[in-house]
Design an enzyme around this catalytic site. Structure first.
Site, PDB file in Angstrom:
ATOM      1  N   HIS A  36      -3.599  -3.690  -5.536  1.00  0.00           N
ATOM      2  CA  HIS A  36      -3.847  -3.187  -4.181  1.00  0.00           C
ATOM      3  C   HIS A  36      -5.269  -3.524  -3.765  1.00  0.00           C
ATOM      4  O   HIS A  36      -6.226  -2.870  -4.190  1.00  0.00           O
ATOM      5  CB  HIS A  36      -3.594  -1.673  -4.157  1.00  0.00           C
ATOM      6  CG  HIS A  36      -3.704  -1.057  -2.804  1.00  0.00           C
ATOM      7  ND1 HIS A  36      -4.202   0.206  -2.581  1.00  0.00           N
ATOM      8  CD2 HIS A  36      -3.383  -1.534  -1.585  1.00  0.00           C
ATOM      9  CE1 HIS A  36      -4.185   0.475  -1.300  1.00  0.00           C
ATOM     10  NE2 HIS A  36      -3.699  -0.567  -0.667  1.00  0.00           N
TER      11      HIS A  36
ATOM     12  N   GLU B 135      -7.420  -1.780  -6.753  1.00  0.00           N
ATOM     13  CA  GLU B 135      -6.671  -0.702  -7.403  1.00  0.00           C
ATOM     14  C   GLU B 135      -5.454  -1.335  -8.081  1.00  0.00           C
ATOM     15  O   GLU B 135      -4.591  -1.905  -7.397  1.00  0.00           O
ATOM     16  CB  GLU B 135      -6.242   0.321  -6.330  1.00  0.00           C
ATOM     17  CG  GLU B 135      -5.532   1.529  -6.866  1.00  0.00           C
ATOM     18  CD  GLU B 135      -5.170   2.523  -5.757  1.00  0.00           C
ATOM     19  OE1 GLU B 135      -4.956   2.099  -4.600  1.00  0.00           O
ATOM     20  OE2 GLU B 135      -5.105   3.733  -6.057  1.00  0.00           O
TER      21      GLU B 135
ATOM     22  N   ASN C  39      -5.537   6.101  -1.733  1.00  0.00           N
ATOM     23  CA  ASN C  39      -5.057   6.639  -0.452  1.00  0.00           C
ATOM     24  C   ASN C  39      -4.562   8.075  -0.594  1.00  0.00           C
ATOM     25  O   ASN C  39      -4.670   8.875   0.334  1.00  0.00           O
ATOM     26  CB  ASN C  39      -3.970   5.734   0.144  1.00  0.00           C
ATOM     27  CG  ASN C  39      -4.580   4.461   0.711  1.00  0.00           C
ATOM     28  OD1 ASN C  39      -5.773   4.420   1.032  1.00  0.00           O
ATOM     29  ND2 ASN C  39      -3.794   3.413   0.825  1.00  0.00           N
TER      30      ASN C  39
ATOM     31  N   SER D  74       0.821  -1.210   0.000  1.00  0.00           N
ATOM     32  CA  SER D  74       0.000   0.000   0.000  1.00  0.00           C
ATOM     33  C   SER D  74       0.853   1.257   0.000  1.00  0.00           C
ATOM     34  O   SER D  74       0.321   2.351  -0.129  1.00  0.00           O
ATOM     35  CB  SER D  74      -0.981   0.005   1.173  1.00  0.00           C
ATOM     36  OG  SER D  74      -0.436  -0.601   2.288  1.00  0.00           O
TER      37      SER D  74
HETATM   38  N1  LIG Z   1      -3.830  -4.996   6.395  1.00  0.00           N
HETATM   39  C1  LIG Z   1      -4.294  -4.073   5.573  1.00  0.00           C
HETATM   40  O1  LIG Z   1      -5.248  -3.309   5.869  1.00  0.00           O
HETATM   41  C2  LIG Z   1      -3.681  -3.917   4.200  1.00  0.00           C
HETATM   42  C3  LIG Z   1      -4.415  -3.289   3.179  1.00  0.00           C
HETATM   43  C4  LIG Z   1      -3.849  -3.178   1.913  1.00  0.00           C
HETATM   44  C5  LIG Z   1      -2.570  -3.657   1.693  1.00  0.00           C
HETATM   45  N2  LIG Z   1      -1.879  -4.251   2.715  1.00  0.00           N
HETATM   46  C6  LIG Z   1      -0.527  -4.769   2.417  1.00  0.00           C
HETATM   47  O2  LIG Z   1      -0.580  -6.184   2.327  1.00  0.00           O
HETATM   48  C7  LIG Z   1       0.662  -6.729   2.748  1.00  0.00           C
HETATM   49  C8  LIG Z   1       0.403  -7.759   3.829  1.00  0.00           C
HETATM   50  O3  LIG Z   1      -0.293  -7.174   4.901  1.00  0.00           O
HETATM   51  P1  LIG Z   1      -1.070  -8.026   6.010  1.00  0.00           P
HETATM   52  O4  LIG Z   1      -1.885  -7.071   6.773  1.00  0.00           O
HETATM   53  O5  LIG Z   1      -1.686  -9.208   5.384  1.00  0.00           O
HETATM   54  O6  LIG Z   1       0.162  -8.510   6.918  1.00  0.00           O
HETATM   55  P2  LIG Z   1       0.217  -9.740   7.935  1.00  0.00           P
HETATM   56  O7  LIG Z   1       1.281  -9.413   8.914  1.00  0.00           O
HETATM   57  O8  LIG Z   1      -1.143 -10.107   8.405  1.00  0.00           O
HETATM   58  O9  LIG Z   1       0.733 -10.962   7.008  1.00  0.00           O
HETATM   59  C9  LIG Z   1       2.013 -11.018   6.469  1.00  0.00           C
HETATM   60  C10 LIG Z   1       2.375 -12.490   6.269  1.00  0.00           C
HETATM   61  O10 LIG Z   1       3.606 -12.558   5.557  1.00  0.00           O
HETATM   62  C11 LIG Z   1       4.386 -13.595   6.117  1.00  0.00           C
HETATM   63  N3  LIG Z   1       5.789 -13.399   5.815  1.00  0.00           N
HETATM   64  C12 LIG Z   1       6.788 -12.943   6.607  1.00  0.00           C
HETATM   65  N4  LIG Z   1       7.940 -12.942   5.925  1.00  0.00           N
HETATM   66  C13 LIG Z   1       7.677 -13.395   4.672  1.00  0.00           C
HETATM   67  C14 LIG Z   1       8.475 -13.640   3.528  1.00  0.00           C
HETATM   68  N5  LIG Z   1       9.775 -13.391   3.510  1.00  0.00           N
HETATM   69  N6  LIG Z   1       7.862 -14.142   2.432  1.00  0.00           N
HETATM   70  C15 LIG Z   1       6.545 -14.389   2.422  1.00  0.00           C
HETATM   71  N7  LIG Z   1       5.730 -14.175   3.482  1.00  0.00           N
HETATM   72  C16 LIG Z   1       6.317 -13.682   4.603  1.00  0.00           C
HETATM   73  C17 LIG Z   1       4.067 -13.565   7.580  1.00  0.00           C
HETATM   74  O11 LIG Z   1       4.373 -14.806   8.190  1.00  0.00           O
HETATM   75  C18 LIG Z   1       2.577 -13.236   7.583  1.00  0.00           C
HETATM   76  O12 LIG Z   1       1.814 -14.420   7.586  1.00  0.00           O
HETATM   77  C19 LIG Z   1       1.520  -5.559   3.161  1.00  0.00           C
HETATM   78  O13 LIG Z   1       2.313  -5.173   2.083  1.00  0.00           O
HETATM   79  C20 LIG Z   1       0.504  -4.491   3.481  1.00  0.00           C
HETATM   80  O14 LIG Z   1       1.012  -3.179   3.353  1.00  0.00           O
HETATM   81  C21 LIG Z   1      -2.403  -4.400   3.940  1.00  0.00           C
END
Ligand SMILES: NC(=O)c1ccc[n+]([C@@H]2O[C@H](COP(=O)([O-])OP(=O)(O)OC[C@H]3O[C@@H](n4cnc5c(N)ncnc54)[C@H](O)[C@@H]3O)[C@@H](O)[C@H]2O)c1
Length: 511
Positions: A136, A148, A186, A115
């Site tokens: 996204h 997005e 955003n 994001s």
């Molecule tokens: N949570 C939100 O509201 C949201 C919204 C839009 C985008 N995002 C983006 O999505 C992505 C993930 O966010 P999330 O909230 O799901 O995070 P999260 O912490 O819930 O999940 C991340 C996962 O990635 C795993 N991980 C750690 N190291 C890794 C590696 N080297 N290779 C692969 N996986 C690995 C972790 O074990 C975990 O299960 C981020 O880039 C975040 O910015 C999040």
């Protein structure tokens, strides 16, 4: 369908949701996470949610059989598309794109769900940068209707087409944005927070008032401070810092010292029990008071009122006043005068209490020491609150007349500080301004701005739709008034907005 096999990297909140969507779209989906317990939990979440969808008849039972897991990245070989949803760490993601290029080969499209990290910088780490694109999703991916798609500097047409095709197959409304701070959604949503923080900083209103004004006056489901508490004030500060860094210090996007102070105090929002609101009070006590019910329209009782000025708002107020039972006069004599949009050169009729619209100027700048200032935004059908302001010299009977008049028109009255556009006008006009900057810079189309703001951020209407309701003249008047008041770059009018207002054209048509 071009994509027969989808890989999802990271089995957390977003990854699990995206894998669920993949299976539901009928695509064989492989979920990978390097942490075995995270992979197990993520896959269990996907199966549980898919079972729910099967029960509801949203997907067939075969969707359950489409999920596979991979303990190592090598398990993603043979995927047509891989969507990365690993932690938001630039180096970790860059390493992943390098490794995914090796595992998947030169045909696979690689997408990131980041994001905030420039997709262009992740594409540079891949062996075939033209295959990299941003996808996204919004949280929670299975429920939020928007996707997005981000076109990095290197993104090729095939990568863009695949992302759009898969998004549509997953049932999403897709919009396309170019790479840059906050992409389209955003970025266009920033002013809702930044201007609310400015209003608080200047003590125009308290955070409870600002939230109420946005809900009742603007039709937003939640106010900016409730939302900042929900997202995490530390997360909001990090986002603001990232915008500032990526834009080399754009004044509109600078963090506010209030955010830094809240973080320093450990008041991070809901997750820490306290933010702008308190969440650890007794259970039966809500964290904020219920919004008041607006009064019924009526009670004008034939009183002579002159509502002067041109524009959408003046027309709408005249119509509402007529409905409320007022006797509308074109000028003096009247028992109350409402200046709802005269130009600075025109003077409202004298001899009665004056209520003056504060759009292009603050009340203090009008040279009417006894008057009351007001601001509200059309469409009045959706607006249930008016902001009022007074000077130390405002006559008490004028203040009482203002409350009575707007009450009979069906509005809740909220007293705030004195500034052009007051609280809601400043926020919404800056939303329009940001959209105009983004459209003018080619970040996205006017339609995509509105789709993004309504479906991605739950705004009651998009910034372009707001601009049509309010009228570009009013928007520009508020922004120029703010610029004149503060002499700050953050209130400069976007070139496209100025041009559209001069041409009397829609934002999209002035391009
Ligand atoms: N949570 C939100 O509201 C949201 C919204 C839009 C985008 N995002 C983006 O999505 C992505 C993930 O966010 P999330 O909230 O799901 O995070 P999260 O912490 O819930 O999940 C991340 C996962 O990635 C795993 N991980 C750690 N190291 C890794 C590696 N080297 N290779 C692969 N996986 C690995 C972790 O074990 C975990 O299960 C981020 O880039 C975040 O910015 C999040």
């Amino acid at each position: 369908m071009t994509v027969g096999r989808l890989g999802v990297v990271g089995a957390g909140t977003m990854g699990a949701g995206i894998a669920q969507l993949g299976c539901a779209a009928g695509i064989a989906t492989v979920l990978h996470d390097p942490l075995p317990e995270a992979l197990e939990r993520g896959a269990a979440n996907v199966r549980r949610e898919l079972e729910r969808w099967v029960e509801k008849g949203r997907v067939g039972e075969d969707a359950l059989g489409l999920l596979d897991t991979a303990a190592s990245l090598d398990g993603l070989a043979g995927c047509d598309l891989v969507i990365e949803a690993a932690p938001e760490l630039p180096d970790l993601k860059r390493d992943l794109f390098r490794d995914l290029s090796r595992v998947c080969g030169s045909e696979t499209i690689l997408a990131t769900n980041t994001s905030s990290i420039p997709v262009t910088s992740l594409a540079s780490a891949a062996e075939s940068p033209e295959n990299v694109v941003g996808m996204h999703f919004f949280n929670p991916p299975p429920l939020m209707r928007l996707l997005e798609v981000i076109r990095a500097y290197q993104t090729g047409e095939r990568a863009l087409d695949v992302a759009l095709e898969v998004g549509a197959a997953m049932g999403k409304e897709t919009i396309v944005a170019s790479d840059g701070p906050g992409f389209l959604v955003n970025r266009c949503g920033r002013p809702f927070y930044t201007e609310a923080l400015r209003s608080l900083q200047e003590r125009l209103a308290t955070h409870e008032q600002i939230d109420r004004i946005c809900r009742l006056g603007g039709g937003f489901r939640m106010g900016p401070f409730e939302l900042m508490d929900l997202v995490g004030i530390d997360v909001g500060l990090a986002v603001a810092q990232s915008f500032t860094e990526l834009s080399f210090g754009e004044p509109r996007w600078r963090p506010n010292p209030i955010q830094a102070r809240m973080v320093a105090a450990g008041r991070l929002g809901r997750k820490s029990g306290r933010g702008y609101y308190d969440y650890d009070g007794p259970d039966e006590q809500p964290y904020r008071a219920e919004d008041p019910e607006p009064p019924a329209v009526g009670g004008g009782e034939g009183m002579a009122v002159a509502i002067v000025g041109d524009g959408v708002l003046a027309d709408a107020l005249r119509e509402r006043a007529r409905t409320a039972g007022y006797d509308l006069k074109a000028g003096a004599p009247a028992e109350l005068v409402v200046d709802a949009g005269l130009t600075p050169a025109e003077r409202p009729p004298a001899g009665a209490p004056l209520l003056a619209l504060c759009a292009d100027r603050a009340l203090a700048a009008r040279g009417e020491p006894g008057a009351v200032g007001f601001h509200l935004l059309p469409p009045l059908a959706d607006c249930r609150l008016v902001e009022l302001t007074r000077l130390p010299t405002t006559q008490t009977f004028a203040a009482e007349a203002a409350e009575r008049f707007f009450g009979t028109l069906g509005f809740v009255c909220e007293w705030v500080g004195d500034a052009p556009g007051m609280v809601l006008g400043r926020s919404v006009c800056q939303l329009v301004n940001e959209a105009a900057f983004a459209i003018g810079e080619g970040v996205g189309s006017p339609d995509d701005v509105d789709t993004g703001l309504t479906l991605g951020l739950n705004h009651p209407r998009g910034a372009v739709a707001w601009s049509r309701e309010i009228g570009l003249d009013h928007v520009v008047a508020v922004l120029d008034g703010l610029w004149e008041t503060y002499r700050e770059e953050r209130y400069r009018v976007a070139p496209l907005l100025r041009r559209a207002a001069l041409l009397d054209a829609d934002l999209g048509a002035a391009l």
